[in-house]
Design a protein around this motif. Structure first.
Motif, mmCIF file in Angstrom:
data_model
loop_
_atom_site.group_PDB
_atom_site.id
_atom_site.type_symbol
_atom_site.label_atom_id
_atom_site.label_comp_id
_atom_site.label_asym_id
_atom_site.label_seq_id
_atom_site.Cartn_x
_atom_site.Cartn_y
_atom_site.Cartn_z
ATOM 1 N N PRO A 342 0.798 -1.242 0.000
ATOM 2 C CA PRO A 342 0.000 0.000 0.000
ATOM 3 C C PRO A 342 0.826 1.285 0.000
ATOM 4 O O PRO A 342 0.603 2.151 -0.867
ATOM 5 C CB PRO A 342 -0.850 -0.144 1.274
ATOM 6 N N VAL A 345 2.473 1.712 -3.500
ATOM 7 C CA VAL A 345 1.579 2.157 -4.566
ATOM 8 C C VAL A 345 1.264 3.645 -4.426
ATOM 9 O O VAL A 345 1.254 4.395 -5.424
ATOM 10 C CB VAL A 345 0.278 1.322 -4.562
ATOM 11 N N LEU A 448 -0.524 -3.134 -7.595
ATOM 12 C CA LEU A 448 -1.849 -2.985 -6.980
ATOM 13 C C LEU A 448 -2.531 -4.306 -6.602
ATOM 14 O O LEU A 448 -3.133 -4.393 -5.523
ATOM 15 C CB LEU A 448 -2.746 -2.167 -7.917
ATOM 16 N N TRP A 451 -2.058 -5.652 -2.946
ATOM 17 C CA TRP A 451 -2.332 -4.649 -1.899
ATOM 18 C C TRP A 451 -2.410 -5.273 -0.502
ATOM 19 O O TRP A 451 -1.874 -4.728 0.462
ATOM 20 C CB TRP A 451 -3.623 -3.932 -2.219
ATOM 21 N N ASN A 452 -3.042 -6.412 -0.365
ATOM 22 C CA ASN A 452 -3.274 -7.014 0.947
ATOM 23 C C ASN A 452 -2.224 -8.055 1.345
ATOM 24 O O ASN A 452 -2.378 -8.712 2.372
ATOM 25 C CB ASN A 452 -4.664 -7.670 0.992
#
Length: 459
Positions: A342, A345, A448, A451-452
């Motif tokens: 995160p 990005v 992206l 992300w997690n």
């Protein structure tokens, strides 16, 4: 765990027995000693690496050499240097996993010192180019082995903050080296060749410090691995699982350590490593264009700036680069629970906007505007760079393959960096920076989907 602490959680020294307090104190001392000496080592590499960038202004104005060493030729030499640097990244990380960082880094520093001195003495294009190729191979011994070195003394849960702070070394090197070398070359001796000699002397001093104070791993000084408790719990769980599955076999043979080929195979099957490699390939051209051509780019956008001023203005890029890794490392650990993607990005988004705005904003010819724009570009670029090439790559490789994974990611980035050294010699500023903005946008899109993703457990 006799001290009653949980894995990955630092114990309170006041609650430990005296012997354990002594061990804890030694562990902290060695952690910060290794942090300091490896930080200085990688920053020291930049005092040789940046010499060519500083010398370009003098070379292009020197009638004795500028008929041969034109801007196009200098761009080709940068490409040769960066190609050698990329090859070295793929090699030296794996070597650091096999023989330890110490041998690799000492050899690289010695080679960089000699190669820089040869360039300073050279008047032959062939010798100049060959010495810069050797310089590229020597410089590439730094990043992956030193990342492995410092993280071997740091538990996984603290890596974002510690490695974020450690990653200020290359921003500091890019910040401090140009004015230092420029001062010696243009203010003291008025010779571009002195930039190479001053860099060699500086790195030679750093080499001595490294030889005296560096060690490869905690085990070399009688200390356990910082994640020993977590590793022991994992090993116990695996042993219990295996004994349950194969009860009665009567065999508890330890697993053999994986070979370099096996580590590479595992890394090439890891989607995150491949994603980091692709993103770094797209990101690194912008960084190296500003590192290697910063003074020239500033001089083109601000025609009234003198040589020393054009060398000093890109310092803003480096100042922001010192702050960025510390900030983004803390954010990834604290705000995103050791998730690295995160903040990466978000940093790439900021970078894309500022790279696209570089040409219109600097068209005013204002020095203050140039400084501000370079500072914001530096913050976004170094924030993403530190996460991709540092802590995220180390997390993906684990303790056994940290050097190999970091070397692979940086090798792919260094292939992209060849464009950063080559293109400014052939393209004007407008297509160059719009191209870099598009590359930053694509890197963000590639990252992206992850992300997690959380950081890998030690292995």
């Amino acid at each position: 765990m006799p001290d009653g602490t949980r894995p990955g959680v630092a114990p309170d020294p006041l609650t430990l027995p005296e012997a354990d307090r002594t061990a804890h104190s030694r562990s902290l001392r060695w952690r910060w000693q290794i942090f300091a000496v490896t930080w200085i080592a990688y920053a020291g590499f930049y005092f040789v690496r940046q010499a060519f960038s500083v010398a370009k202004l003098g070379i292009l104005d020197d009638p004795a050499v500028n008929q041969t060493l034109t801007s196009h030729t200098l761009g080709v030499i940068d490409a040769v240097y960066l190609a050698a640097y990329a090859v070295g990244q793929f090699v030296w990380g794996s070597w650091a996993d096999r023989v330890g960082p110490r041998v690799v880094v000492i050899g690289g520093m010695a080679g960089a010192v000699v190669a820089s001195a040869v360039v300073g003495l050279s008047t032959s294009l062939l010798v100049f180019g060959a010495a810069m190729a050797v310089q590229g191979l020597a410089q590439s011994t730094g990043w992956a082995p030193l990342c492995k070195n410092v993280t071997s003394f740091v538990p996984v849960k603290e890596r974002g903050r510690i490695l974020g702070l450690w990653c200020t070394n290359y921003a500091f090197g890019g910040l401090a080296a140009p004015p230092f070398l420029g001062w010696w070359a243009y203010s003291v001796f008025d010779s571009w060749r002195v930039a190479f000699f001053a860099g060699s002397v500086t790195l030679a001093v750093v080499l001595v410090l490294f030889v005296v104070f560096q060690r490869n791993a905690p085990q070399d000084v009688g200390l356990p691995h910082p994640d020993a408790d977590a590793d022991a719990d994992e090993a116990t769980a695996e042993s219990e699982s295996e004994s349950g599955a194969g009860a009665g076999s009567g065999s508890t043979q330890p697993k053999a350590a994986p070979s370099s080929k096996e580590i590479y195979r595992a890394i090439l099957r890891d989607r995150m490593v491949l994603t980091l490699s692709a993103a770094y390939f797209l990101l690194k051209p912008a960084r190296y264009a500003l590192l290697l051509w910063g003074p020239v780019i500033v001089s083109q956008r601000l025609p009234d700036a003198g040589k020393l001023e054009a060398t000093l203005i890109p310092v803003a890029f480096g100042v922001a680069g010192v702050l960025a890794p510390m900030t983004v490392g803390w954010i990834s650990d604290r705000l995103y629970s050791s998730r690295r993607v995160p903040p990466c990005v978000l940093s790439l988004g900021l970078l894309m906007v500022m790279l696209a705005a570089f040409v219109p904003l600097t068209a005013t010819g204002s020095t203050a505007t140039m400084v501000a724009v370079l500072a914001v570009i530096g913050f976004g670029l170094y924030a993403a760079d530190a996460l991709i090439a540092g802590v995220a790559a180390v997390d993906s490789g684990g303790s056994g393959g940290a050097g190999t994974a970091t070397g692979f990611v940086n090798g792919c980035g260094s292939v992209g960096a060849i464009l950063g050294g080559l293109l400014p010699g052939f393209l004007s500023t407008t297509p160059l920076f719009y191209g870099f903005a598009a590359a930053a946008a694509l890197a963000g899109l590639i990252m992206l989907p992850h992300w997690n993703r959380t950081s890998a457990a030690p292995h």
